[in-house]
Design a protein around this motif. Sequence first.
Motif, mmCIF file in Angstrom:
data_model
loop_
_atom_site.group_PDB
_atom_site.id
_atom_site.type_symbol
_atom_site.label_atom_id
_atom_site.label_comp_id
_atom_site.label_asym_id
_atom_site.label_seq_id
_atom_site.Cartn_x
_atom_site.Cartn_y
_atom_site.Cartn_z
ATOM 1 N N THR A 1 -7.729 128.559 147.081
ATOM 2 C CA THR A 1 -9.130 128.972 146.939
ATOM 3 C C THR A 1 -9.271 130.083 145.898
ATOM 4 O O THR A 1 -10.144 130.947 146.008
ATOM 5 N N VAL A 2 -8.407 130.046 144.902
ATOM 6 C CA VAL A 2 -8.493 130.914 143.731
ATOM 7 C C VAL A 2 -8.300 130.028 142.508
ATOM 8 O O VAL A 2 -7.249 129.400 142.355
ATOM 9 N N ARG B 1 -5.320 130.811 139.235
ATOM 10 C CA ARG B 1 -4.703 131.887 140.014
ATOM 11 C C ARG B 1 -3.838 132.828 139.181
ATOM 12 O O ARG B 1 -3.840 134.038 139.409
ATOM 13 N N ARG C 1 -9.191 133.925 136.145
ATOM 14 C CA ARG C 1 -9.032 133.874 137.605
ATOM 15 C C ARG C 1 -10.370 134.098 138.309
ATOM 16 O O ARG C 1 -11.119 135.009 137.973
ATOM 17 N N ARG C 2 -10.662 133.247 139.330
ATOM 18 C CA ARG C 2 -11.883 133.408 140.110
ATOM 19 C C ARG C 2 -11.601 133.142 141.579
ATOM 20 O O ARG C 2 -11.095 132.086 141.938
ATOM 21 N N ASP C 3 -11.928 134.111 142.407
ATOM 22 C CA ASP C 3 -11.744 133.986 143.847
ATOM 23 C C ASP C 3 -12.963 133.303 144.447
ATOM 24 O O ASP C 3 -14.099 133.712 144.203
ATOM 25 N N TRP C 4 -12.736 132.267 145.229
ATOM 26 C CA TRP C 4 -13.848 131.547 145.843
ATOM 27 C C TRP C 4 -14.475 132.331 146.993
ATOM 28 O O TRP C 4 -15.587 132.033 147.409
ATOM 29 N N THR D 1 -15.907 135.592 147.879
ATOM 30 C CA THR D 1 -16.423 136.914 147.539
ATOM 31 C C THR D 1 -17.272 137.486 148.665
ATOM 32 O O THR D 1 -17.654 138.648 148.614
ATOM 33 N N ILE E 1 -8.276 137.081 153.088
ATOM 34 C CA ILE E 1 -7.708 137.147 151.736
ATOM 35 C C ILE E 1 -6.280 137.684 151.769
ATOM 36 O O ILE E 1 -5.397 137.166 151.077
ATOM 37 N N GLU F 1 -3.077 135.547 150.446
ATOM 38 C CA GLU F 1 -2.186 136.000 149.384
ATOM 39 C C GLU F 1 -0.745 136.115 149.866
ATOM 40 O O GLU F 1 0.187 135.841 149.112
#
Length: 205
Positions: free
Chosen positions: A21-22, A25, A31-34, A36, A78, A82
């Motif tokens: 879900t990144v 990555r 890079r974008r984190d889904w 937020t 999160i 990670e």
Amino acid sequence: MSETNPYMMVGERLCMDFINTVSWRESTDKRRDWFTNYAELADWCVHAGVLTGRQAETLLAGAEETPAEAEAVLKQAIDMRETMYRIFKSVAQETSPHTTDLKRFNESVSRFYRTLQVIHENETGRFALKFGHAEHNLNAMLAPILQSAVELLVSSSDLTRVKQCEGDPCGWLFLDTSRNRSRRWCSMADCGNRAKARRFHQKGK
């Protein structure tokens, strides 16, 4: 991502899709984190089949009443994601996971598995493991995701099939379920096509 299918689910296991879900990555600028906010976490969990729409509505109502708790759960999700990413990346690279990551992962296991119960399913007559975690708890969706990761880690046959997409800097992980273990990309339509186009361009030069 299209509007009709906002999430790519290509990991072949719930925990793999959760880790993915990144977007991009391993990129420093793309890079974008889904996740937020808590609502995005709940929405993904509905798409992944972890929550029903009604369960998500209940949790979102609770999140509105206790925003600080919702924010804490988002951080917990999160952090767990990670940690799982680093552990499974080490598996894909055939290296040992960092002891700190295993410690943090086991802390999550201890937190959720103390509620695990053996239940008897009347419909099938089988026994199954189910978390006794209350559905109204804002972190209720994390238990089945964690269970998916645990089951994969202790599976000697499936664990050897964990791979990382060769598309740089994608970084996504997946379970290679192909018969000859030849899968190289998160998606042939995505990173696979980019690699194909790159090879064609270089050949043209």
